[in-house]
Design a protein around this motif. Structure first.
Motif, PDB file in Angstrom:
ATOM      1  N   SER A  33      17.337  45.125  45.858  1.00 26.79           N
ATOM      2  CA  SER A  33      16.366  44.876  44.796  1.00 26.79           C
ATOM      3  C   SER A  33      16.826  43.810  43.808  1.00 26.79           C
ATOM      4  O   SER A  33      16.020  43.283  43.040  1.00 26.79           O
ATOM      5  CB  SER A  33      16.065  46.168  44.025  1.00 26.79           C
ATOM      6  N   LEU A  34      18.114  43.495  43.828  1.00 23.23           N
ATOM      7  CA  LEU A  34      18.644  42.491  42.896  1.00 23.23           C
ATOM      8  C   LEU A  34      18.228  41.085  43.323  1.00 23.23           C
ATOM      9  O   LEU A  34      18.215  40.771  44.509  1.00 23.23           O
ATOM     10  CB  LEU A  34      20.171  42.566  42.834  1.00 23.23           C
ATOM     11  N   SER A  35      17.918  40.262  42.349  1.00 27.07           N
ATOM     12  CA  SER A  35      17.588  38.869  42.680  1.00 27.07           C
ATOM     13  C   SER A  35      18.871  38.131  43.054  1.00 27.07           C
ATOM     14  O   SER A  35      19.974  38.558  42.721  1.00 27.07           O
ATOM     15  CB  SER A  35      16.900  38.188  41.493  1.00 27.07           C
ATOM     16  N   LYS A  36      18.698  37.014  43.742  1.00 26.43           N
ATOM     17  CA  LYS A  36      19.858  36.243  44.198  1.00 26.43           C
ATOM     18  C   LYS A  36      20.671  35.681  43.036  1.00 26.43           C
ATOM     19  O   LYS A  36      21.831  35.323  43.209  1.00 26.43           O
ATOM     20  CB  LYS A  36      19.399  35.102  45.112  1.00 26.43           C
ATOM     21  N   GLU A  37      20.064  35.619  41.875  1.00 25.64           N
ATOM     22  CA  GLU A  37      20.748  35.064  40.706  1.00 25.64           C
ATOM     23  C   GLU A  37      21.710  36.054  40.052  1.00 25.64           C
ATOM     24  O   GLU A  37      22.533  35.650  39.229  1.00 25.64           O
ATOM     25  CB  GLU A  37      19.727  34.586  39.662  1.00 25.64           C
ATOM     26  N   VAL A  38      21.604  37.324  40.374  1.00 27.29           N
ATOM     27  CA  VAL A  38      22.497  38.317  39.772  1.00 27.29           C
ATOM     28  C   VAL A  38      23.904  38.067  40.307  1.00 27.29           C
ATOM     29  O   VAL A  38      24.137  38.068  41.523  1.00 27.29           O
ATOM     30  CB  VAL A  38      22.018  39.758  40.093  1.00 27.29           C
ATOM     31  N   SER A  39      24.846  37.835  39.378  1.00 23.32           N
ATOM     32  CA  SER A  39      26.180  37.371  39.759  1.00 23.32           C
ATOM     33  C   SER A  39      26.948  38.338  40.666  1.00 23.32           C
ATOM     34  O   SER A  39      27.710  37.904  41.517  1.00 23.32           O
ATOM     35  CB  SER A  39      27.007  37.099  38.498  1.00 23.32           C
ATOM     36  N   TYR A  40      26.762  39.609  40.529  1.00 21.50           N
ATOM     37  CA  TYR A  40      27.548  40.576  41.282  1.00 21.50           C
ATOM     38  C   TYR A  40      26.845  41.102  42.537  1.00 21.50           C
ATOM     39  O   TYR A  40      27.394  41.944  43.245  1.00 21.50           O
ATOM     40  CB  TYR A  40      27.949  41.758  40.391  1.00 21.50           C
ATOM     41  N   LYS A  41      25.634  40.613  42.827  1.00 18.53           N
ATOM     42  CA  LYS A  41      24.866  41.135  43.966  1.00 18.53           C
ATOM     43  C   LYS A  41      25.690  41.139  45.254  1.00 18.53           C
ATOM     44  O   LYS A  41      25.761  42.142  45.960  1.00 18.53           O
ATOM     45  CB  LYS A  41      23.583  40.326  44.173  1.00 18.53           C
ATOM     46  N   TYR A  42      26.319  40.042  45.576  1.00 21.58           N
ATOM     47  CA  TYR A  42      27.017  39.931  46.854  1.00 21.58           C
ATOM     48  C   TYR A  42      28.414  40.552  46.819  1.00 21.58           C
ATOM     49  O   TYR A  42      29.074  40.630  47.849  1.00 21.58           O
ATOM     50  CB  TYR A  42      27.024  38.481  47.326  1.00 21.58           C
ATOM     51  N   ASP A  43      28.827  41.038  45.642  1.00 24.30           N
ATOM     52  CA  ASP A  43      30.065  41.818  45.561  1.00 24.30           C
ATOM     53  C   ASP A  43      29.841  43.238  46.072  1.00 24.30           C
ATOM     54  O   ASP A  43      30.792  43.925  46.459  1.00 24.30           O
ATOM     55  CB  ASP A  43      30.576  41.881  44.123  1.00 24.30           C
ATOM     56  N   ILE A  44      28.589  43.695  46.079  1.00 31.36           N
ATOM     57  CA  ILE A  44      28.258  45.060  46.519  1.00 31.36           C
ATOM     58  C   ILE A  44      28.242  45.156  48.041  1.00 31.36           C
ATOM     59  O   ILE A  44      28.597  46.188  48.607  1.00 31.36           O
ATOM     60  CB  ILE A  44      26.893  45.487  45.929  1.00 31.36           C
ATOM     61  N   TYR A  45      27.858  44.083  48.711  1.00 30.38           N
ATOM     62  CA  TYR A  45      27.698  44.110  50.164  1.00 30.38           C
ATOM     63  C   TYR A  45      28.943  44.570  50.923  1.00 30.38           C
ATOM     64  O   TYR A  45      28.836  45.417  51.826  1.00 30.38           O
ATOM     65  CB  TYR A  45      27.220  42.748  50.679  1.00 30.38           C
ATOM     66  N   PRO A  46      30.137  44.039  50.619  1.00 32.80           N
ATOM     67  CA  PRO A  46      31.317  44.508  51.375  1.00 32.80           C
ATOM     68  C   PRO A  46      31.558  46.014  51.212  1.00 32.80           C
ATOM     69  O   PRO A  46      31.971  46.681  52.158  1.00 32.80           O
ATOM     70  CB  PRO A  46      32.478  43.696  50.796  1.00 32.80           C
ATOM     71  N   TRP A  47      31.300  46.538  50.028  1.00 33.20           N
ATOM     72  CA  TRP A  47      31.458  47.979  49.807  1.00 33.20           C
ATOM     73  C   TRP A  47      30.422  48.752  50.607  1.00 33.20           C
ATOM     74  O   TRP A  47      30.735  49.770  51.236  1.00 33.20           O
ATOM     75  CB  TRP A  47      31.336  48.314  48.319  1.00 33.20           C
ATOM     76  N   HIS A  48      29.189  48.281  50.601  1.00 30.65           N
ATOM     77  CA  HIS A  48      28.116  48.926  51.351  1.00 30.65           C
ATOM     78  C   HIS A  48      28.456  48.942  52.849  1.00 30.65           C
ATOM     79  O   HIS A  48      28.307  49.962  53.522  1.00 30.65           O
ATOM     80  CB  HIS A  48      26.791  48.185  51.094  1.00 30.65           C
ATOM     81  N   LYS A  49      28.922  47.811  53.355  1.00 25.51           N
ATOM     82  CA  LYS A  49      29.285  47.727  54.769  1.00 25.51           C
ATOM     83  C   LYS A  49      30.470  48.634  55.088  1.00 25.51           C
ATOM     84  O   LYS A  49      30.481  49.313  56.126  1.00 25.51           O
ATOM     85  CB  LYS A  49      29.625  46.280  55.144  1.00 25.51           C
ATOM     86  N   SER A  50      31.463  48.673  54.210  1.00 25.43           N
ATOM     87  CA  SER A  50      32.635  49.526  54.442  1.00 25.43           C
ATOM     88  C   SER A  50      32.244  50.994  54.503  1.00 25.43           C
ATOM     89  O   SER A  50      32.701  51.735  55.385  1.00 25.43           O
ATOM     90  CB  SER A  50      33.681  49.312  53.339  1.00 25.43           C
ATOM     91  N   PHE A  51      31.377  51.415  53.588  1.00 22.16           N
ATOM     92  CA  PHE A  51      30.949  52.808  53.614  1.00 22.16           C
ATOM     93  C   PHE A  51      30.063  53.085  54.831  1.00 22.16           C
ATOM     94  O   PHE A  51      30.095  54.191  55.381  1.00 22.16           O
ATOM     95  CB  PHE A  51      30.257  53.199  52.311  1.00 22.16           C
ATOM     96  N   GLY A  52      29.293  52.108  55.286  1.00 21.71           N
ATOM     97  CA  GLY A  52      28.510  52.269  56.507  1.00 21.71           C
ATOM     98  C   GLY A  52      29.402  52.463  57.717  1.00 21.71           C
ATOM     99  O   GLY A  52      29.148  53.336  58.565  1.00 21.71           O
ATOM    100  N   ILE A  53      30.450  51.672  57.809  1.00 22.33           N
ATOM    101  CA  ILE A  53      31.409  51.814  58.911  1.00 22.33           C
ATOM    102  C   ILE A  53      32.115  53.165  58.800  1.00 22.33           C
ATOM    103  O   ILE A  53      32.314  53.861  59.809  1.00 22.33           O
ATOM    104  CB  ILE A  53      32.415  50.639  58.915  1.00 22.33           C
ATOM    105  N   LEU A  54      32.469  53.556  57.577  1.00 21.57           N
ATOM    106  CA  LEU A  54      33.097  54.855  57.356  1.00 21.57           C
ATOM    107  C   LEU A  54      32.182  55.988  57.836  1.00 21.57           C
ATOM    108  O   LEU A  54      32.641  56.938  58.492  1.00 21.57           O
ATOM    109  CB  LEU A  54      33.438  55.044  55.878  1.00 21.57           C
ATOM    110  N   ILE A  55      30.892  55.889  57.543  1.00 24.86           N
ATOM    111  CA  ILE A  55      29.941  56.911  58.000  1.00 24.86           C
ATOM    112  C   ILE A  55      29.918  56.981  59.522  1.00 24.86           C
ATOM    113  O   ILE A  55      29.901  58.067  60.098  1.00 24.86           O
ATOM    114  CB  ILE A  55      28.537  56.653  57.411  1.00 24.86           C
ATOM    115  N   LEU A  56      29.944  55.838  60.168  1.00 21.30           N
ATOM    116  CA  LEU A  56      29.962  55.823  61.643  1.00 21.30           C
ATOM    117  C   LEU A  56      31.237  56.491  62.173  1.00 21.30           C
ATOM    118  O   LEU A  56      31.184  57.264  63.136  1.00 21.30           O
ATOM    119  CB  LEU A  56      29.833  54.387  62.148  1.00 21.30           C
ATOM    120  N   LEU A  57      32.359  56.233  61.528  1.00 21.87           N
ATOM    121  CA  LEU A  57      33.614  56.884  61.936  1.00 21.87           C
ATOM    122  C   LEU A  57      33.564  58.390  61.657  1.00 21.87           C
ATOM    123  O   LEU A  57      34.011  59.199  62.483  1.00 21.87           O
ATOM    124  CB  LEU A  57      34.801  56.250  61.202  1.00 21.87           C
TER     125      LEU A  57
END
Length: 176
Positions: A33-57
């Protein structure tokens, strides 16, 4: 009569995954939901992906633990249609615990985005394929809604058995 409980490891995995799954769905919707201009938007993605991989494990571990553990049977007094619905709900939950993170992982990989597990780089398994990544993005965007619907059904069923049925049908007590 007190219902038989699930093994401790299964209960721990259940609740750990429940909170992790709800958190990752919320974080996914938030970051999307964050616009591309929000400075921290893409800092969340690695955490989201890590927790997704953790869920799969974790779901892989959970399936193995379930296969090798003695689990309580459904209460004998439950009507057959409720037993069938319970089984369908559980199969759907397991399928979605696999499909949602798998769609995200393959979307990232096909889209040429690096995957990390809490800072540890993971190997690229697919060639870049923007069309496939787009399809997987659509799937990954919509199936959490189905996941939440099945989670809601699971919760409503557990609460129904806890508060409206006989004590021996309290399936929630077995997981607490």
């Amino acid at each position: 009569m007190t219902p038989e409980k699930y093994p401790v490891l299964m209960r721990l995995l259940h609740w750990l995954m429940a909170f992790t799954i709800l958190g990752i769905i919320a974080s996914g919707w938030y970051m999307a939901s964050l616009s591309k201009e929000v400075s921290y938007k893409y800092d969340i993605y690695p955490w989201h992906k890590s927790f997704g991989i953790l869920i799969l494990l974790l779901v892989t571990t959970r399936i193995l633990v379930r296969l090798f553990s003695k689990v309580p049977e459904l209460p004998k007094d439950l009507p057959n249609h409720e037993k069938i619905l319970a089984r369908l709900t559980h199969y759907s939950l397991y399928a979605l615990m696999i499909l949602v993170p798998l769609s995200g992982i393959t979307m990232s990989d096909a889209g040429g985005h690096d995957l990390f597990l809490f800072g540890i780089p993971l190997p690229e398994l697919m060639e870049d394929n923007k069309e496939l990544a787009g399809t997987l993005h659509t799937i990954h965007s919509y199936i959490p809604y189905a996941f939440l619907a099945v989670i809601a059904l699971h919760i409503v069923g557990a609460l129904k058995h806890r508060f409206m049925d006989k004590p021996e049908n309290d399936v929630l007590g077995r997981m607490l």
